[in-house]
Motif scaffolding. Structure first.
Motif, PDB file in Angstrom:
ATOM      1  N   THR A 131     -11.553 -12.509  36.825  1.00 19.26           N
ATOM      2  CA  THR A 131     -11.408 -13.729  37.620  1.00 19.26           C
ATOM      3  C   THR A 131     -12.746 -14.304  38.060  1.00 19.26           C
ATOM      4  OG1 THR A 131     -11.071 -12.381  39.614  1.00 19.26           O
ATOM      5  CG2 THR A 131      -9.098 -13.181  38.464  1.00 19.26           C
ATOM      6  N   THR A 132     -13.839 -13.623  37.785  1.00 20.38           N
ATOM      7  CA  THR A 132     -15.162 -14.162  38.098  1.00 20.38           C
ATOM      8  C   THR A 132     -15.723 -14.946  36.918  1.00 20.38           C
ATOM      9  OG1 THR A 132     -15.576 -12.308  39.583  1.00 20.38           O
ATOM     10  CG2 THR A 132     -17.478 -13.581  38.921  1.00 20.38           C
ATOM     11  N   VAL A 133     -15.454 -14.490  35.703  1.00 14.96           N
ATOM     12  CA  VAL A 133     -15.961 -15.165  34.505  1.00 14.96           C
ATOM     13  C   VAL A 133     -15.548 -16.642  34.453  1.00 14.96           C
ATOM     14  CG1 VAL A 133     -15.831 -15.206  31.977  1.00 14.96           C
ATOM     15  CG2 VAL A 133     -16.231 -13.056  33.159  1.00 14.96           C
ATOM     16  N   PRO A 134     -14.302 -16.995  34.776  1.00 13.25           N
ATOM     17  CA  PRO A 134     -13.954 -18.422  34.721  1.00 13.25           C
ATOM     18  C   PRO A 134     -14.809 -19.294  35.641  1.00 13.25           C
ATOM     19  CG  PRO A 134     -11.962 -17.125  34.802  1.00 13.25           C
ATOM     20  CD  PRO A 134     -13.109 -16.178  35.015  1.00 13.25           C
ATOM     21  N   PHE A 135     -15.239 -18.752  36.781  1.00 11.25           N
ATOM     22  CA  PHE A 135     -16.090 -19.538  37.671  1.00 11.25           C
ATOM     23  C   PHE A 135     -17.448 -19.826  37.036  1.00 11.25           C
ATOM     24  CE2 PHE A 135     -13.155 -17.863  40.905  1.00 11.25           C
ATOM     25  CZ  PHE A 135     -12.818 -19.052  41.521  1.00 11.25           C
ATOM     26  N   ALA A 136     -17.917 -18.917  36.196  1.00 12.09           N
ATOM     27  CA  ALA A 136     -19.188 -19.130  35.502  1.00 12.09           C
ATOM     28  C   ALA A 136     -19.049 -20.165  34.391  1.00 12.09           C
ATOM     29  CB  ALA A 136     -19.699 -17.814  34.931  1.00 12.09           C
ATOM     30  N   LEU A 137     -17.827 -20.446  33.985  1.00 12.02           N
ATOM     31  CA  LEU A 137     -17.585 -21.370  32.879  1.00 12.02           C
ATOM     32  C   LEU A 137     -16.984 -22.705  33.309  1.00 12.02           C
ATOM     33  CD1 LEU A 137     -16.019 -18.777  30.405  1.00 12.02           C
ATOM     34  CD2 LEU A 137     -18.388 -19.603  30.442  1.00 12.02           C
ATOM     35  N   LEU A 138     -16.469 -22.777  34.530  1.00 12.18           N
ATOM     36  CA  LEU A 138     -15.770 -23.990  34.989  1.00 12.18           C
ATOM     37  C   LEU A 138     -16.688 -25.194  35.109  1.00 12.18           C
ATOM     38  CD1 LEU A 138     -13.401 -22.757  37.841  1.00 12.18           C
ATOM     39  CD2 LEU A 138     -12.742 -23.652  35.622  1.00 12.18           C
ATOM     40  N   ASP A 139     -16.112 -26.345  34.826  1.00  9.02           N
ATOM     41  CA  ASP A 139     -16.789 -27.619  35.047  1.00  9.02           C
ATOM     42  C   ASP A 139     -16.778 -27.900  36.553  1.00  9.02           C
ATOM     43  OD1 ASP A 139     -17.913 -30.120  34.635  1.00  9.02           O
ATOM     44  OD2 ASP A 139     -15.976 -31.083  34.287  1.00  9.02           O
ATOM     45  N   LEU A 140     -17.780 -28.571  37.034  1.00 11.77           N
ATOM     46  CA  LEU A 140     -17.850 -28.872  38.468  1.00 11.77           C
ATOM     47  C   LEU A 140     -16.749 -29.808  38.936  1.00 11.77           C
ATOM     48  CD1 LEU A 140     -21.672 -29.323  39.113  1.00 11.77           C
ATOM     49  CD2 LEU A 140     -20.220 -27.380  39.650  1.00 11.77           C
ATOM     50  N   HIS A 141     -16.122 -30.530  38.038  1.00 15.59           N
ATOM     51  CA  HIS A 141     -15.108 -31.511  38.419  1.00 15.59           C
ATOM     52  C   HIS A 141     -13.704 -31.017  38.115  1.00 15.59           C
ATOM     53  CE1 HIS A 141     -18.459 -34.131  39.118  1.00 15.59           C
ATOM     54  NE2 HIS A 141     -18.886 -33.950  37.879  1.00 15.59           N
ATOM     55  N   VAL A 142     -13.495 -29.728  38.141  1.00 16.08           N
ATOM     56  CA  VAL A 142     -12.182 -29.156  37.876  1.00 16.08           C
ATOM     57  C   VAL A 142     -11.260 -29.401  39.081  1.00 16.08           C
ATOM     58  CG1 VAL A 142     -12.688 -26.856  38.793  1.00 16.08           C
ATOM     59  CG2 VAL A 142     -11.022 -27.100  36.976  1.00 16.08           C
ATOM     60  N   ASP A 143      -9.973 -29.449  38.811  1.00 13.34           N
ATOM     61  CA  ASP A 143      -8.978 -29.636  39.868  1.00 13.34           C
ATOM     62  C   ASP A 143      -9.001 -28.441  40.821  1.00 13.34           C
ATOM     63  OD1 ASP A 143      -6.834 -30.979  41.142  1.00 13.34           O
ATOM     64  OD2 ASP A 143      -5.399 -29.682  40.099  1.00 13.34           O
ATOM     65  N   ALA A 166     -26.953 -23.945  38.394  1.00 12.15           N
ATOM     66  CA  ALA A 166     -27.262 -22.978  39.455  1.00 12.15           C
ATOM     67  C   ALA A 166     -26.025 -22.148  39.806  1.00 12.15           C
ATOM     68  CB  ALA A 166     -27.787 -23.706  40.690  1.00 12.15           C
ATOM     69  N   PHE A 167     -24.883 -22.816  39.946  1.00 13.91           N
ATOM     70  CA  PHE A 167     -23.658 -22.085  40.269  1.00 13.91           C
ATOM     71  C   PHE A 167     -23.206 -21.216  39.099  1.00 13.91           C
ATOM     72  CE2 PHE A 167     -23.301 -24.894  43.909  1.00 13.91           C
ATOM     73  CZ  PHE A 167     -22.808 -24.018  44.864  1.00 13.91           C
ATOM     74  N   HIS A 168     -23.333 -21.728  37.883  1.00 12.12           N
ATOM     75  CA  HIS A 168     -22.956 -20.918  36.717  1.00 12.12           C
ATOM     76  C   HIS A 168     -23.810 -19.657  36.631  1.00 12.12           C
ATOM     77  CE1 HIS A 168     -21.137 -24.711  34.708  1.00 12.12           C
ATOM     78  NE2 HIS A 168     -20.246 -24.073  35.444  1.00 12.12           N
ATOM     79  N   THR A 169     -25.105 -19.788  36.846  1.00  8.42           N
ATOM     80  CA  THR A 169     -25.988 -18.622  36.830  1.00  8.42           C
ATOM     81  C   THR A 169     -25.603 -17.638  37.925  1.00  8.42           C
ATOM     82  OG1 THR A 169     -27.810 -19.941  35.952  1.00  8.42           O
ATOM     83  CG2 THR A 169     -28.389 -17.872  37.020  1.00  8.42           C
ATOM     84  N   SER A 170     -25.319 -18.145  39.115  1.00  8.83           N
ATOM     85  CA  SER A 170     -24.936 -17.270  40.223  1.00  8.83           C
ATOM     86  C   SER A 170     -23.652 -16.510  39.906  1.00  8.83           C
ATOM     87  CB  SER A 170     -24.748 -18.087  41.503  1.00  8.83           C
ATOM     88  OG  SER A 170     -25.955 -18.694  41.874  1.00  8.83           O
ATOM     89  N   PHE A 171     -22.695 -17.189  39.290  1.00 10.97           N
ATOM     90  CA  PHE A 171     -21.446 -16.501  38.951  1.00 10.97           C
ATOM     91  C   PHE A 171     -21.635 -15.501  37.819  1.00 10.97           C
ATOM     92  CE2 PHE A 171     -19.251 -19.841  41.422  1.00 10.97           C
ATOM     93  CZ  PHE A 171     -18.492 -18.994  42.216  1.00 10.97           C
ATOM     94  N   TRP A 172     -22.580 -15.749  36.917  1.00 11.84           N
ATOM     95  CA  TRP A 172     -22.873 -14.731  35.902  1.00 11.84           C
ATOM     96  C   TRP A 172     -23.495 -13.500  36.549  1.00 11.84           C
ATOM     97  CZ3 TRP A 172     -20.150 -14.439  31.953  1.00 11.84           C
ATOM     98  CH2 TRP A 172     -19.775 -15.558  31.203  1.00 11.84           C
ATOM     99  N   TRP A 173     -24.362 -13.694  37.534  1.00 12.61           N
ATOM    100  CA  TRP A 173     -24.913 -12.564  38.273  1.00 12.61           C
ATOM    101  C   TRP A 173     -23.797 -11.799  38.989  1.00 12.61           C
ATOM    102  CZ3 TRP A 173     -29.876 -10.632  39.740  1.00 12.61           C
ATOM    103  CH2 TRP A 173     -30.936 -11.180  39.018  1.00 12.61           C
ATOM    104  N   LEU A 174     -22.873 -12.541  39.592  1.00 12.64           N
ATOM    105  CA  LEU A 174     -21.747 -11.908  40.283  1.00 12.64           C
ATOM    106  C   LEU A 174     -20.865 -11.157  39.296  1.00 12.64           C
ATOM    107  CD1 LEU A 174     -20.420 -11.501  43.005  1.00 12.64           C
ATOM    108  CD2 LEU A 174     -19.192 -13.633  42.662  1.00 12.64           C
ATOM    109  N   THR A 175     -20.693 -11.701  38.102  1.00 13.47           N
ATOM    110  CA  THR A 175     -19.944 -11.005  37.059  1.00 13.47           C
ATOM    111  C   THR A 175     -20.656  -9.705  36.689  1.00 13.47           C
ATOM    112  OG1 THR A 175     -19.092 -13.088  36.191  1.00 13.47           O
ATOM    113  CG2 THR A 175     -19.016 -11.181  34.719  1.00 13.47           C
TER     114      THR A 175
END
Length: 135
Positions: A20-32, A104-113
């Motif tokens: 459930t962390t990987v999708p945050f690293a891949l999500l578009d910023l304008h997702v619902d 920046a957020f994608h990189t942070s979520f990859w670190w969290l992953t």
């Protein structure tokens, strides 16, 4: 935990946290908001499943006389670890803002992953240790 063992529950929770962390690293910023909220709910359950078994196992491994000290030590480790992890991710996020908010957020979520994957090592160790100790 009583049925499967803390290690197995922790391992499943850790796998859920990674998944459930990987999708945050891949999500578009304008997702619902709805998919994000659903992911956060599932991620919260996964993190709870990953965090509580090691804590309970630590308390189960000590005698009644050692329990007050063990409670204090586990509490300190969890608070310091959470603060250090949060600070590290804040530094990663801040450092990446020069490249834009999304990267920046994608990189942070990859670190969290990556941190979640490292946590799987501890979960696996707990599962193996409990299996060896089982009668």
């Amino acid at each position: 935990m009583d049925r499967f063992g803390g290690g197995v529950v922790c391992l499943c929770g850790g796998l859920g946290a990674v998944a459930t962390t990987v999708p945050f690293a891949l999500l578009d910023l304008h997702v619902d908001n709805v998919p994000v909220q659903a992911l956060l709910v599932v991620r919260g359950v996964a993190i709870a499943a990953a965090m509580m078994p090691p804590t309970a196992s630590a308390y189960r491994a000590v005698t009644a006389e050692q329990l007050p000290d063990a409670t204090t030590q586990v509490n300190i480790l969890m608070r310091v670890g959470g603060a250090l992890g949060g600070a590290l991710l804040a530094v990663v996020l801040t450092g990446g803002l020069a490249h834009g908010t999304g990267p920046a957020f994608h990189t942070s979520f990859w670190w969290l992953t990556g941190a979640s994957v490292l946590g799987l090592g501890g979960a696996l160790w707990l599962a193996v240790t409990e299996r060896r100790a089982a009668p």
